[in-house]
Design an enzyme around this catalytic site. Structure first.
Site, PDB file in Angstrom:
ATOM      1  N   ASP A  42       0.855  -1.185   0.000  1.00  0.00           N
ATOM      2  CA  ASP A  42       0.000   0.000   0.000  1.00  0.00           C
ATOM      3  C   ASP A  42       0.892   1.235   0.000  1.00  0.00           C
ATOM      4  O   ASP A  42       1.749   1.381   0.877  1.00  0.00           O
ATOM      5  CB  ASP A  42      -0.885  -0.027   1.261  1.00  0.00           C
ATOM      6  CG  ASP A  42      -1.828   1.165   1.333  1.00  0.00           C
ATOM      7  OD1 ASP A  42      -2.139   1.757   0.267  1.00  0.00           O
ATOM      8  OD2 ASP A  42      -2.254   1.523   2.445  1.00  0.00           O
ATOM      9  N   ASP A  60       0.480   5.249   0.055  1.00  0.00           N
ATOM     10  CA  ASP A  60      -0.547   6.262   0.273  1.00  0.00           C
ATOM     11  C   ASP A  60       0.103   7.640   0.296  1.00  0.00           C
ATOM     12  O   ASP A  60       1.050   7.866   1.052  1.00  0.00           O
ATOM     13  CB  ASP A  60      -1.250   5.979   1.607  1.00  0.00           C
ATOM     14  CG  ASP A  60      -2.549   6.755   1.752  1.00  0.00           C
ATOM     15  OD1 ASP A  60      -2.596   7.916   1.283  1.00  0.00           O
ATOM     16  OD2 ASP A  60      -3.494   6.213   2.334  1.00  0.00           O
ATOM     17  N   ASP A 100       3.435   1.071   3.310  1.00  0.00           N
ATOM     18  CA  ASP A 100       2.922   0.883   4.662  1.00  0.00           C
ATOM     19  C   ASP A 100       3.273  -0.544   5.088  1.00  0.00           C
ATOM     20  O   ASP A 100       2.677  -1.503   4.595  1.00  0.00           O
ATOM     21  CB  ASP A 100       1.402   1.096   4.668  1.00  0.00           C
ATOM     22  CG  ASP A 100       0.797   0.893   6.054  1.00  0.00           C
ATOM     23  OD1 ASP A 100       1.498   0.347   6.941  1.00  0.00           O
ATOM     24  OD2 ASP A 100      -0.370   1.267   6.237  1.00  0.00           O
TER      25      ASP A 100
END
Ligand SMILES: [Zn+2]
Ligand SMILES: [Zn+2]
Length: 385
Positions: free
Chosen positions: A102, A104, A288
């Protein structure tokens, strides 16, 4: 994952649910279950409600039925494969899991963030431009709301490229096994399917995440020690992996190498250590790690709508040209009226929206859903859907 504490007004829920249902109904051909369907756990969420998980979905038809009957706000599918995916976790019999990542934009701490972030008061729902005190009621409890910006997306794309490079070069993962999706909100999800890393446990994945982030690097790895550095083995720009990346950062070109080595040796161990730390923050991949080490995660299903924005988690076939503000903006274009309270501006389908100060506006449905999902607009009182 999920909507957090924020509850959505019923008129807003009805409007967004109808928009999602309409999209899914007209685009069944774009919404598919993941491969090895029978081994996966699925889950979904409805607006203002908790997660339903530990369910199985047999095929696309079942998935479409669920979308029509349950009207979920979000749909998820496990990265893990199980013998019994619908049993409780301890009885599922985990077999292996796709590697997932992930990225972000929120985690990149970019200077532009303050320009597209605002604060919704928890007491009176007023949307403030700053987070010290609510200008209407003096409360200091806020939900932080941010919209997308082009710079954030560009920077997140750079992280995706760095990640794909480490995966292919250092971990020898075939690029065909790496699926890049826009997350549907402010970042990217990367799925690696059918790789040699499927059976790694959570600890091993944490180590892998550390490697990818270039965490815990020490000068010794680069050939610099506290003691005698006369026989230093600083990396060469042609080397594979992080040593090569560090060398390319430090030396740039071959001709400068002898001079720069001299400088490093003169500067000493702790100087090099802090330089390496600075470099780590620049060249390490900002994923992450909690997502990557989770082998039981249910991860947003590709093709589904993200209820934080009304945008689609959509596959990026060409990352360079991919434009989430258009490509993932898939809901209807017909004009609808909303009451907008949106002090920040954003772009969808090449049109700029906002700022709006408590005004009734007529905008395409995709923009209305975007603002309502973000908490920056409401369905007007007299036009409940
Ligand atoms: Zn307030
Ligand atoms: Zn930004």
């Amino acid at each position: 994952m999920g909507q957090g504490e924020r509850q959505m007004l019923e008129k807003n829920v009805n409007f967004v649910e109808a928009a999602l249902k309409e999209y899914y109904f007209n685009n069944f051909e774009l919404i598919h279950v993941s491969s090895r369907t029978s081994e996966r756990e699925f889950g979904y969420q409805k607006f203002n409600s908790g997660m339903v998980r530990h369910i199985t979905i047999k095929n696309d038809k079942d998935l479409h039925f669920l979308l029509m009957t349950q009207m979920p706000s979000d749909v998820y599918c496990s990265n893990g494969y199980y013998s019994f995916p619908n049993l409780p976790m301890s009885e599922k019999d985990w077999k292996e899991a796709d590697l997932i990542f992930d990225i972000d934009a929120k985690d990149l701490k970019l200077a532009c963030r303050k320009d597209h972030t605002c604060f919704k008061c928890n007491s009176c729902q007023n949307v403030n431009e700053q987070s010290s005190k609510c200008v209407k009621c003096n409360s200091d409890k806020f939900d932080v709301i941010s919209v997308n910006c082009q710079n954030c997306i560009n920077e997140a794309k750079k992280e995706v490229k760095k990640l794909v490079q480490v995966l292919t070069e250092d971990l020898a993962i075939n690029e065909e096994k790496i699926l890049v999706y826009f997350s549907g909100n402010e970042g990217f999800h990367i799925h690696v399917i059918n790789s040699e890393y499927q059976s790694l446990d959570s600890r091993e994945r944490a180590d892998l995440a550390d490697y990818i982030m270039f965490n815990g690097v020490i000068p010794e790895t680069m050939g610099i020690s506290r003691q005698n550095n006369s026989k230093t083995s600083l990396p060469d720009i042609g080397e594979r992996g992080w040593r090569g990346r560090v060398a390319r950062e430090i030396f740039g070109s071959k001709s400068k190498r002898p001079k720069i080595i001299q400088e490093i040796l003169l500067g000493g161990y702790s100087n090099f250590q802090s330089r390496l730390e600075e470099m780590r923050q620049k060249i390490g991949v900002r994923i992450d790690p909690k997502v990557t080490m989770d082998i039981h995660r249910i991860f947003r299903l590709g093709g589904s709508i993200n209820s934080k924005s009304g945008l689609s988690k959509i596959s990026c076939n060409n990352l360079e040209s991919f434009d989430p503000f258009s490509d993932a903006c898939v809901l209807g274009d017909e004009k609808v009226e909303i009451l907008a309270n949106c002090p920040i501006s954003f772009i969808l389908k090449n049109k700029k929206y906002g700022p709006y100060v408590s005004e009734t506006i007529s905008v395409p449905k995709h923009a209305a859903v975007y603002m309502i999902c973000k908490g920056l607009a409401d369905v007007p009182q007299d036009s409940e859907n």
